[in-house]
Design an enzyme around this catalytic site. Sequence first.
Site, PDB file in Angstrom:
ATOM      1  N   PRO A   2      37.691  50.911  30.110  1.00 33.64           N
ATOM      2  CA  PRO A   2      37.464  50.280  31.142  1.00 33.64           C
ATOM      3  C   PRO A   2      36.597  49.099  31.072  1.00 33.64           C
ATOM      4  CG  PRO A   2      36.525  52.358  31.278  1.00 33.64           C
ATOM      5  CD  PRO A   2      37.599  52.210  30.080  1.00 33.64           C
ATOM      6  N   GLU A   3      37.057  48.007  31.829  1.00 32.14           N
ATOM      7  CA  GLU A   3      36.338  46.528  31.769  1.00 32.14           C
ATOM      8  C   GLU A   3      35.249  46.586  32.905  1.00 32.14           C
ATOM      9  OE1 GLU A   3      39.322  43.473  31.746  1.00 32.14           O
ATOM     10  OE2 GLU A   3      40.913  44.666  30.548  1.00 32.14           O
ATOM     11  N   LYS A  59      30.456  45.825  29.534  1.00 32.69           N
ATOM     12  CA  LYS A  59      31.308  46.997  30.028  1.00 32.69           C
ATOM     13  C   LYS A  59      30.602  48.329  29.477  1.00 32.69           C
ATOM     14  CE  LYS A  59      35.083  44.068  27.999  1.00 32.69           C
ATOM     15  NZ  LYS A  59      36.055  44.108  26.892  1.00 32.69           N
ATOM     16  N   ARG A 108      40.445  59.536  23.582  1.00 29.25           N
ATOM     17  CA  ARG A 108      40.624  59.000  22.029  1.00 29.25           C
ATOM     18  C   ARG A 108      39.438  59.076  21.031  1.00 29.25           C
ATOM     19  NH1 ARG A 108      43.877  53.522  22.790  1.00 29.25           N
ATOM     20  NH2 ARG A 108      43.744  53.262  20.503  1.00 29.25           N
ATOM     21  N   ARG A 147      36.015  24.636  21.009  1.00 26.67           N
ATOM     22  CA  ARG A 147      36.693  25.526  20.440  1.00 26.67           C
ATOM     23  C   ARG A 147      38.100  25.561  20.165  1.00 26.67           C
ATOM     24  NH1 ARG A 147      33.899  30.443  20.390  1.00 26.67           N
ATOM     25  NH2 ARG A 147      35.623  31.223  19.262  1.00 26.67           N
ATOM     26  N   ARG A 256      46.719  41.653  20.418  1.00 25.15           N
ATOM     27  CA  ARG A 256      46.477  42.316  21.596  1.00 25.15           C
ATOM     28  C   ARG A 256      47.645  41.818  22.616  1.00 25.15           C
ATOM     29  NH1 ARG A 256      41.457  43.852  23.112  1.00 25.15           N
ATOM     30  NH2 ARG A 256      42.547  45.395  24.253  1.00 25.15           N
TER      31      ARG A 256
END
Length: 266
Positions: A2-3, A59, A108, A147, A256
Site C-alpha cells: 500500500p502506498e 506509508k 509475503r 539531480r 521496478r
Amino acid sequence: MPELPEVETIRRELAKKIRDKTISGVKINNAKVIKEPGVEAFRRGLKGEKIREIIRRGKVLILQFRPDKFLVIHLRISGWILYGDEAKTARVVFKLSDGKCLNYMNQRLLGELRLMRDYRDLKFIKELGPEPFELTLEEFKALLDGRKTKIKALLLEQKLIAGIGNIYAQEALFLARIDPRRTAASLTPAEIKKLYTEIVSVLKEAIANRGSSVDSYRNTQGESGGMEKRLKVYARKGKPCYVCGRPLQKISLGGRGTCFCAFCQK
DNA sequence: AATGGGACCTGCGCGC
DNA sequence: TGCGCGCAGGTCCCAT
C-alpha cells in the site's frame, strides 16, 4: 505495499473503528514480522493498552497508546489490516476488549511491527521526506534541482518525498505527460509544476476512492478499493493509451516495472 | 551521485 | 495436470 492513499484509507477507517478501544491480547502466528522488542515483550507491552490515536506518516501506520508508547506498522508489500473476526491467515491478531480483532495481514512476510517509545526515533521515519500535501512547489523544484537520476526513480525516494510508490509515480508521470526516463534536472519549470500538481491530484483522487486493490490490498472491511479501475497506466502494458489509443509500453526503471505511453509522455 | 543487482518472502499466472 | 519461471504495491545493502 500500500502506498500513501491506501495507508491513509486504513488510517481513516481505523480512526472510526478502534479509537479508545483496548487491546486485550495479542496472538502471534508468525513472529518474523515483529522487529522490536522481542516477541514476549511485544505481547506484554501491548496488553491492556488503549488506542488513543491512529497516525500515518508516508506509508507507515502508527497506533499511539500513550505519549511514550507507539505501535509502528509497516505494511511493505502485501500488507493490509482486516478489522472484525479473527482471520486464520493473519500474521498477528490484536484482540480488542469488545471482542473484535485487528488482523495484521501480510502474505509475503515482508512487513514490520515495532513497539516503540517514540515512532519518530525510527531511522526510516527520521529520514523521511515531507508529506506530499505539505510540500510546496518551490520545495519540490529544489528536490529535482541538479539531480541526474531518472524522474520516476526520484519520485520513489522516500527521503525526498514520503508516500509515493510504484503505482502513483507511474500515474503522476502519465498525467503530467512526462517520460519516466527523463532525468529530474531536465524538467522545465512548467513540467515540474504540472508534475507537482498531478502528484497531489492523483493521491487525493486515490484517497477519495479508498485506494487501489491491484493485488492483496484490501480495506479494513476486506473490500477492494476503487482506484484500481481508474489507473491509467499501471499494469496496462500493451493496452491502449486512454489519450492516443496507442499500446502502452513497459520498461524496467530502477528494477521496478514501469508502464507509460511512449507517444504522449515526452 | 547514480545504477544495478541481490536480499528479504509468498503465491500467482503464464508458457511449455 | 505439473513444473519452472517471472513477476508483484517496499526497502535495505553492497558493488561498480
